[in-house]
Write a protein that holds these residues in place. Structure first.
Motif, short mmCIF file in Angstrom:
data_model
loop_
_atom_site.label_atom_id
_atom_site.label_comp_id
_atom_site.label_asym_id
_atom_site.label_seq_id
_atom_site.Cartn_x
_atom_site.Cartn_y
_atom_site.Cartn_z
N LYS A 183 29.01 7.41 5.99
CA LYS A 183 28.74 7.33 7.42
C LYS A 183 27.44 8.03 7.74
O LYS A 183 27.16 9.11 7.20
N TYR A 242 25.81 8.96 11.40
CA TYR A 242 25.90 8.87 12.86
C TYR A 242 24.74 9.60 13.50
O TYR A 242 24.23 10.58 12.97
N TYR A 243 24.35 9.13 14.66
CA TYR A 243 23.43 9.88 15.50
C TYR A 243 24.09 10.08 16.85
O TYR A 243 24.90 9.25 17.28
N ASN A 244 23.72 11.17 17.53
CA ASN A 244 24.25 11.40 18.87
C ASN A 244 25.76 11.38 18.93
O ASN A 244 26.36 10.69 19.74
N LYS A 245 26.39 12.16 18.07
CA LYS A 245 27.86 12.27 18.05
C LYS A 245 28.55 10.92 17.91
O LYS A 245 29.58 10.67 18.53
N GLY A 246 27.96 10.05 17.12
CA GLY A 246 28.61 8.77 16.85
C GLY A 246 28.28 7.67 17.85
O GLY A 246 28.81 6.57 17.75
N MET A 264 17.70 11.08 0.78
CA MET A 264 16.55 11.14 1.66
C MET A 264 17.06 11.24 3.10
O MET A 264 16.39 11.76 3.98
N GLN A 287 20.56 12.63 5.01
CA GLN A 287 21.82 13.35 4.79
C GLN A 287 22.93 12.61 5.52
O GLN A 287 22.89 12.51 6.74
N PRO A 288 23.89 12.05 4.77
CA PRO A 288 24.94 11.29 5.46
C PRO A 288 25.83 12.21 6.30
O PRO A 288 26.01 13.38 5.98
N THR A 289 26.38 11.65 7.39
CA THR A 289 27.25 12.42 8.27
C THR A 289 28.61 12.64 7.64
O THR A 289 29.28 13.64 7.89
N GLY A 290 29.05 11.67 6.86
CA GLY A 290 30.35 11.79 6.23
C GLY A 290 30.45 10.85 5.04
O GLY A 290 29.58 10.00 4.83
N THR A 328 26.80 14.66 -2.18
CA THR A 328 26.74 15.00 -0.76
C THR A 328 27.32 16.38 -0.48
O THR A 328 27.16 16.90 0.61
#
Lengths: 274, 258
Positions: free
Chosen positions: B14, B16-20, B58, B60-63, B74
């Motif tokens: 996942k 995400y930007y801006n809290k999903g 490159m 960083q994944p959110t999840g 990760t």
């Protein structure tokens, strides 16, 4: 209007030629040591500002069960990307202090800073030895002058260094890191060699700026060009002509110097339109 | 070639930007086997570049997880063989993942030879003569041996990208990641770069390629992923994807690009 700019007034200044010479030497030395010390301080500030020191994230990595909430949302387990806790977790105290220093310096007059350093720090806290360099530069005036100007200049030099490093395309860092180079290796082999071309001319320009700004140090008794002008005025009651000599001296240093820097800058950037 | 040996396992990735509010990647799960030539296609904004750039962090994944050579890269720390937690050194893993960028990202202040030998000398501590010999051999392979002493600015886009590919190969990576390698090229130079990539695929290099070149996907790809809105909507062999697309979004996409 009777005694406004007369040749005989310039002639009356001739016996004081040596004072102008000494003042000129003081001004140049002051600017030189200021840039030297200012560069070291500025580099340190830039390193602090761009550092990646985030103690709360470090805690989150070291003790994920206790402090993990600084980085990840407890419920979903996802990395935070915004909000108060996100910014709190990424808080970098070193960068904060360096930024605060830079902003305070840039938002207050250099005259105030110099007075604070001279009367506040060097008169109250330290007793400086009173010897004279070359027989005419009072160390206990000159040194606080250098320190105060350098502390001021460091803030500007920090921003010069920082913007120079940040002007390099992010793709360069990505390419370097994708090859396995560490952050330090990337800085040393990829970013610095390219950024130095932008940084060096800007530092030289800062040198020119300091030559002019150093005139302010006459308020703490540094015997630079401007201080000489004042003492000659009180000795001879001639006002305009010493000032004109000072104007000429400043102009004859700064104008050719900035033209030379511009020329070198053009030479350096030639052939690398990329 | 494809042995079924899993090189990279991507699990519920996942970003995400801006809290999903914006989901660049919305739970992508896929295995990349050794020898795979995985081509990722999809409309712009579908998350395919984010997916590729996440593979070597490159981005960083959110999840989610990326398990490369058995290590979840990760995570800040992972248990080693004895169960002790050790720090994940991403620099070490990136050495094994070559990356080729849309805008080449050659180092403009270095000659081609220095571009290629920097990382092997500094990171792998190869000696200079050995690194240069290796670089010249690779340059010869892509027909650029006479440009070793040139600077990037003296080269055409196609030449730059071929250099970028062999620069990554100098580190002898286990997988090559290509992020739209031909999108910034003049049309007449696309072929020379695709040719190099095709040879690489035929030698058995594991590759993940984000591209708009459907011809390449069809001809060279061993598997094709179709992404849209951050999701992996369909995957299969080129024949399946191009011959019998099932998802309506894929059918719609193909009708536009083919």
């Amino acid at each position: 209007m009777g005694n406004f700019i007369q040749l005989k007034n310039f002639e009356a200044l001739l016996p004081y030629a040596n004072m102008f010479k000494e003042g000129l030497i003081v001004t140049l030395l002051l600017a030189f040591f200021t840039v030297l010390l200012g560069f070291v301080l500025g580099l340190m500030l830039a390193v602090l500002r761009m550092s990646n020191f985030r103690p709360l994230l470090w805690l989150a990595h070291a003790f994920p069960r206790v402090f993990g909430f600084f980085e990840r949302d407890k419920e979903s387990g996802l990395l935070r990307d915004s909000g108060f806790l996100y910014h709190l977790g990424r808080f970098n105290p070193l960068s904060f202090l360096a930024t605060a220093y830079v902003e305070v310096i840039r938002s207050t007059p250099v005259l105030v800073q110099i007075s604070l350093i001279y009367y506040g720090v060097f008169s109250l806290l330290f007793d400086l030895p009173t010897f004279k360099i070359f027989g005419f530069i009072s160390f206990n005036r000159f040194f606080p002058g250098v320190v105060a100007l350098a502390m001021n200049s460091a803030a500007y030099l920090c921003e010069i260094i920082r913007s120079g490093l940040q002007s390099i395309d992010g793709g360069q860092t990505e390419a370097a890191r994708s090859l396995g180079l560490t952050q330090m290796q990337n800085m040393r082999f990829i970013i610095l060699p390219q950024a130095i071309k932008n940084i060096l001319p800007a530092i030289a320009n800062e040198f020119v700026t300091i030559i002019k700004e150093s005139a302010i140090t006459y308020v703490i008794g540094v015997q630079d060009i401007m201080a000489m002008v004042n003492s000659i005025r009180s000795a001879t009651y001639i006002i305009m002509e010493p000032l004109l000599v000072a104007t000429l001296l400043y102009f004859c240093i700064c104008f050719p110097l900035s033209k030379l820097i511009a020329y070198i800058e053009r030479r350096m950037s030639r052939g690398d339109r990329r | 070639m494809a042995t079924g040996d899993k090189l990279i396992q991507v699990r519920d990735l996942k970003k995400y930007y801006n809290k999903g509010a914006i989901k660049a990647l919305d739970g992508v799960t896929v295995d990349i086997d050794r020898g795979d030539v995985m081509v990722v296609i999809g409309p712009s904004g579908s998350g395919k570049s984010t997916f590729l750039r996440s593979l070597n962090l490159m981005e960083q994944p959110t999840g989610g997880a990326i398990i490369f050579d058995g290590v979840d890269i990760t995570k800040p720390k992972v248990p080693d063989a004895s169960g002790k937690l050790v720090r994940v050194n991403i620099d070490q893993h990136r050495q094994k993942m070559g990356m080729v960028f849309q805008h080449f990202n050659l180092f403009p202040h270095m000659t081609i030879l220095d571009n290629m030998t920097l990382a092997p000398i500094q990171v792998k501590h190869m000696n200079k003569a050995e690194a240069e010999k290796k670089a010249l051999a690779l340059l010869a392979r892509v027909g650029l041996q006479d440009r070793a002493e040139a600077y990037p600015i003296q080269l055409s886009g196609g030449q730059k990208q071929r250099i970028a590919i062999v620069r990554a190969l100098m580190m002898e990576p286990e997988v090559m990641l290509f992020d739209e390698p031909t999108s910034a090229l003049d049309p007449e130079m696309v072929g020379e770069v695709l040719e190099v990539m095709k040879e690489l695929a035929q030698e058995g290099m594991t590759m993940v390629v984000v591209t708009h070149e459907m011809g390449f996907a069809r001809e060279v790809g061993s598997r094709v992923l179709f992404m849209a809105d951050g999701k992996l909507l369909e995957q299969g062999t080129p024949d399946e994807i191009f011959g019998h697309p099932t998802h309506p979004r894929l059918q719609d996409f193909l009708s536009r690009v083919l």
